[in-house]
Design a protein around this motif. Structure first.
Motif, PDB file in Angstrom:
ATOM      1  N   UNK A 251      11.309  30.062   3.094  1.00  0.00           N
ATOM      2  CA  UNK A 251      12.610  29.682   3.647  1.00  0.00           C
ATOM      3  C   UNK A 251      12.446  28.783   4.883  1.00  0.00           C
ATOM      4  N   UNK A 252      11.442  29.106   5.697  1.00  0.00           N
ATOM      5  CA  UNK A 252      11.194  28.290   6.889  1.00  0.00           C
ATOM      6  C   UNK A 252      10.766  26.876   6.480  1.00  0.00           C
ATOM      7  N   UNK A 253       9.897  26.793   5.461  1.00  0.00           N
ATOM      8  CA  UNK A 253       9.455  25.491   4.966  1.00  0.00           C
ATOM      9  C   UNK A 253      10.640  24.692   4.406  1.00  0.00           C
ATOM     10  N   UNK A 254      11.541  25.382   3.665  1.00  0.00           N
ATOM     11  CA  UNK A 254      12.702  24.706   3.079  1.00  0.00           C
ATOM     12  C   UNK A 254      13.604  24.124   4.172  1.00  0.00           C
ATOM     13  N   UNK A 255      13.807  24.907   5.247  1.00  0.00           N
ATOM     14  CA  UNK A 255      14.662  24.398   6.329  1.00  0.00           C
ATOM     15  C   UNK A 255      13.981  23.250   7.067  1.00  0.00           C
ATOM     16  N   UNK A 256      12.665  23.350   7.241  1.00  0.00           N
ATOM     17  CA  UNK A 256      11.945  22.290   7.947  1.00  0.00           C
ATOM     18  C   UNK A 256      11.900  20.998   7.133  1.00  0.00           C
ATOM     19  N   UNK A 257      12.061  21.085   5.794  1.00  0.00           N
ATOM     20  CA  UNK A 257      11.958  19.900   4.931  1.00  0.00           C
ATOM     21  C   UNK A 257      13.158  18.961   5.074  1.00  0.00           C
ATOM     22  N   UNK A 258      14.267  19.438   5.678  1.00  0.00           N
ATOM     23  CA  UNK A 258      15.447  18.584   5.813  1.00  0.00           C
ATOM     24  C   UNK A 258      15.181  17.378   6.716  1.00  0.00           C
ATOM     25  N   UNK A 259      14.222  17.478   7.622  1.00  0.00           N
ATOM     26  CA  UNK A 259      13.934  16.379   8.550  1.00  0.00           C
ATOM     27  C   UNK A 259      12.873  15.427   8.022  1.00  0.00           C
ATOM     28  N   UNK A 260      12.399  15.641   6.809  1.00  0.00           N
ATOM     29  CA  UNK A 260      11.366  14.785   6.239  1.00  0.00           C
ATOM     30  C   UNK A 260      11.995  13.675   5.418  1.00  0.00           C
ATOM     31  N   UNK A 261      11.230  12.603   5.095  1.00  0.00           N
ATOM     32  CA  UNK A 261      11.761  11.523   4.235  1.00  0.00           C
ATOM     33  C   UNK A 261      12.207  12.071   2.878  1.00  0.00           C
ATOM     34  N   UNK A 262      13.150  11.383   2.216  1.00  0.00           N
ATOM     35  CA  UNK A 262      13.693  11.901   0.934  1.00  0.00           C
ATOM     36  C   UNK A 262      12.630  12.205  -0.110  1.00  0.00           C
ATOM     37  N   UNK A 263      11.637  11.330  -0.277  1.00  0.00           N
ATOM     38  CA  UNK A 263      10.614  11.577  -1.307  1.00  0.00           C
ATOM     39  C   UNK A 263       9.804  12.827  -0.980  1.00  0.00           C
ATOM     40  N   UNK A 264       9.442  12.938   0.280  1.00  0.00           N
ATOM     41  CA  UNK A 264       8.671  14.122   0.685  1.00  0.00           C
ATOM     42  C   UNK A 264       9.505  15.384   0.533  1.00  0.00           C
ATOM     43  N   UNK A 265      10.805  15.295   0.909  1.00  0.00           N
ATOM     44  CA  UNK A 265      11.679  16.463   0.786  1.00  0.00           C
ATOM     45  C   UNK A 265      11.841  16.888  -0.671  1.00  0.00           C
ATOM     46  N   UNK A 266      11.972  15.919  -1.565  1.00  0.00           N
ATOM     47  CA  UNK A 266      12.110  16.227  -2.989  1.00  0.00           C
ATOM     48  C   UNK A 266      10.853  16.918  -3.508  1.00  0.00           C
ATOM     49  N   UNK A 267       9.679  16.412  -3.113  1.00  0.00           N
ATOM     50  CA  UNK A 267       8.416  17.012  -3.552  1.00  0.00           C
ATOM     51  C   UNK A 267       8.288  18.443  -3.024  1.00  0.00           C
ATOM     52  N   UNK A 268       8.651  18.646  -1.755  1.00  0.00           N
ATOM     53  CA  UNK A 268       8.563  19.994  -1.165  1.00  0.00           C
ATOM     54  C   UNK A 268       9.507  20.944  -1.874  1.00  0.00           C
ATOM     55  N   UNK A 269      10.744  20.504  -2.155  1.00  0.00           N
ATOM     56  CA  UNK A 269      11.716  21.381  -2.820  1.00  0.00           C
ATOM     57  C   UNK A 269      11.269  21.745  -4.230  1.00  0.00           C
ATOM     58  N   UNK A 270      10.647  20.775  -4.925  1.00  0.00           N
ATOM     59  CA  UNK A 270      10.129  21.081  -6.270  1.00  0.00           C
ATOM     60  C   UNK A 270       9.076  22.175  -6.216  1.00  0.00           C
ATOM     61  N   UNK A 271       8.155  22.059  -5.275  1.00  0.00           N
ATOM     62  CA  UNK A 271       7.101  23.057  -5.158  1.00  0.00           C
ATOM     63  C   UNK A 271       7.657  24.410  -4.685  1.00  0.00           C
TER      64      UNK A 271
END
Length: 633
Positions: free
Chosen positions: A433-453
């Motif tokens: 959950x912490x990683x998911x919230x932290x991913x909002x500040x990343x670039x769209x491609x990186x955020x999409x990759x993180x959410x998939x994983x």
């Protein structure tokens, strides 16, 4: 007759003592019983010596009778106090055994010094032993030690159970018989001028006593007793028959036969019986070879068959062992067909086969193609078939016990895995959950990759919880077609085509949530392999068969690897799918098993991959928990 009975008792006592010492092997109870048998042989020999006119020697030998119950007391203490549970009272008596022997020897020496015995003439003018007034001590001590020995046995009867208790009960019965026989020994000492006829049966006392003791310890003695009783019964029948012939022969004109003494007729008949016993086995083997040529069956062959068949650990091994043993015995190639193996082999007209099948009453066998075989070969096959059927029953029970134990261990493993999975889910989801919230500040491609994983990790955690947790069914009537269409409407098929062949009338009693999870996992598994394949397609079909719904999920993806087919495919953490958890099919298997259904993989339905489910139309219960994922029933 009395002298002959005492001589036989002496010989029996020596032989029994020698046999017991040979079989004792450091067993204190049997060694003491052997001492009792020797003393009884010596005591009976004293009567023979007395009958022969050696009165002084015979009287002194008979006055040693206190040693007989002393040896029996020694035997009773060791016999009752053997085993893991020791009694303090018997331990003290066991320590005092040497003093009992010392006291018995002192009584014997005192009896010799006081001339406690004498001889009188009986009705046949032979000498017979009597106690004098000084011999009352000898007689009283002998009776007292005998009572103490039987008191120890009575104590053992209360304390023990099973075979030892049965042996003690048998010894009491034999003891009553021995007391009845020995009572006549003291009649002349009390002025009763009766001939001691009961003592003529004294040889039976020792044999029955030893048999009562060892019948549960040395099993081979039972076979000997069985044969001995058979021949004794035959001798008694002959004795009765000779008595009838002696009475009737003169009245029907056979005077010459009537003039022959009965004892001679009985002796001739006994010799004939003995001769028959000696030639029975050779004649039996000769006749068997004439009637069943080529059949060589004996205890050695049967023991070999039995021991080899017991080595089998599964049905294939049992079949292979059986074919090898029977083929070697009759020197012909034999095929054994077991219905549990579902063999489709076709027999040649010249082949011999043994068909073994399971029925409601047990395992049965049938000979196939043995019409032209010799009688000896058929007899061998029938005996082997009977033994092989018994081995099938033993293996079936052994496998059932092994499956039960495996199921118990699996259930224990599931409980442990459930606790571990719950703990892991709690520990993993917080950082996810912490990683998911932290991913909002990343670039769209990186955020999409993180959410998939993150979705993949969350799915893995969820699958572990579903597989390892308790499984409870909430049964309700479920329309199958509507359930499948609802799942497909929400599924991400990524362009994969599908077809539905399910009649709207098909309804079954099942847990709709759990059944939905079954189809989600199967569809997701199919789409994962069809997503990047041109013309990818799957078909879900269903039909009713008696009281069962048969559901088939086909797809035209790559065939399942041969190493994964069978039961391996449904085991946890087994997968060839990239990014898969290896729990999807294991969860499907567990849910189907919980519904008392069955799932299997097929590759012979015209599609590369087919999963076939069998679910009951009507459920027998409304709540089923913690079913074993490996139970195939």
């Amino acid at each position: 007759m009395f002298e002959m009975a005492m001589s036989i008792s002496s010989v029996c006592g020596v032989l029994v003592a020698a046999w017991l010492l040979w079989r004792a092997r450091n067993q204190g109870d049997l060694q003491a019983l052997a001492g009792f048998a020797i003393m009884m042989a010596i005591w009976c020999f004293g009567h023979v010596v007395l009958f022969q006119g050696y009165e002084k020697i015979g009287i002194n030998i008979i006055l040693a009778n206190p040693l007989m119950p002393t040896f029996f007391l020694h035997f009773a203490i060791v016999f009752v106090n053997s085993g893991p549970a020791k009694e303090r009272t018997l331990d003290r008596l066991h320590l005092a055994i040497p003093w009992f022997y010392v006291a018995s020897v002192a009584v014997v020496l005192h009896s010799w010094w006081m001339e406690a015995g004498d001889a009188i003439s009986t009705l046949d003018t032979r000498s017979f032993f009597i106690f004098t007034d000084a011999g009352s001590w000898n007689l009283a001590y002998t009776v007292l030690i005998g009572m103490l020995a039987h008191g120890v046995l009575l104590f053992g009867w209360y304390r023990h159970s099973g075979n030892k208790k049965r042996s003690i009960l048998a010894m009491f019965g034999v003891g009553a018989w021995g007391l009845l026989l020995a009572t006549s020994f003291v009649f002349p000492s009390f002025g009763i001028s009766w001939f001691p006829y009961p003592m003529l049966l004294l040889p039976t006392y020792l044999l029955l006593l030893v048999y009562a003791v060892v019948r549960y310890q040395i099993l081979s003695v039972n076979a000997f007793a069985n044969r001995a009783l058979l021949w004794l019964a035959m001798m008694l029948v002959i004795l009765c028959l000779i008595a009838v012939i002696s009475v009737v022969s003169g009245r029907i004109g056979l005077q010459a036969l009537a003039d022959v003494p009965s004892w001679q007729l009985w002796l001739y008949s006994l010799l004939m019986l003995l001769m028959s016993a000696l030639i029975y086995q050779p004649l039996n083997r000769l006749i068997s070879r004439l009637i069943y040529p080529g059949a060589v069956l004996n205890e050695t062959v049967l023991d070999t068959w039995s021991s080899r068949l017991k080595e089998a650990q599964d049905w294939e091994q049992l079949t292979a062992l059986g074919e090898d043993l029977l083929s070697s015995q009759i020197r012909r190639s034999i095929e054994i067909k077991l219905n549990v193996l579902q063999s489709d082999s076709v027999l040649d007209d010249r082949d011999l086969a043994l068909q073994v099948s399971r029925s409601d009453s047990g395992w049965r066998f049938m000979l196939l193609g043995w019409e032209d075989a010799s009688p000896g070969m058929r007899l061998t096959a029938e005996v082997f078939g009977s033994l092989f059927s018994t081995s099938c029953g033993l293996l079936e029970r052994s496998l059932a016990l092994a499956a039960t134990e495996r199921k118990r261990l699996d259930e224990k493993h599931l409980v442990e895995l459930g606790g571990l999975s719950a703990s892991m889910a709690h520990e993993l989801r917080n950082p996810l959950n912490i990683i998911a919230m932290a991913a909002y500040d990343t670039p769209p491609e990186t955020r999409q990759h993180i959410q998939t994983q993150l979705k993949r990790a969350d799915r893995l955690v969820s699958d572990m919880l579903v597989y390892s947790g308790g499984l409870t069914l909430q049964i309700s009537t479920t329309p199958l077609r509507a359930l499948v269409l609802g799942i497909l409407a929400q599924a991400q098929l990524d362009g994969v085509a599908y077809e539905i062949d399910i009649d709207e009338s098909i309804e079954l009693e099942a847990d709709p949530q759990r059944l939905q999870q079954v189809f989600i996992n199967l569809i997701d598994n199919a789409v994962a392999f069809l997503r990047n394949q041109p013309n990818g397609k799957f078909l879900i079909a269903a039909r009713t068969d008696d009281k069962t719904v048969v559901i088939q999920v086909h797809n035209n993806g790559p065939e399942v690897d041969a190493s994964l087919q069978g039961e391996t495919l449904f085991q946890p953490f087994v997968t060839k799918r990239a990014g898969g958890s290896g729990l999807g099919l294991a969860i499907v298997r567990r849910i189907v098993d919980a519904h008392n259904g069955k799932i299997q993989h097929r590759s012979d339905s015209g599609w590369p991959v087919t999963f076939e489910l069998f679910l009951p139309l009507h459920s027998s219960s409304t709540s089923i928990s913690n079913r074993d994922p490996y139970d195939t029933k």
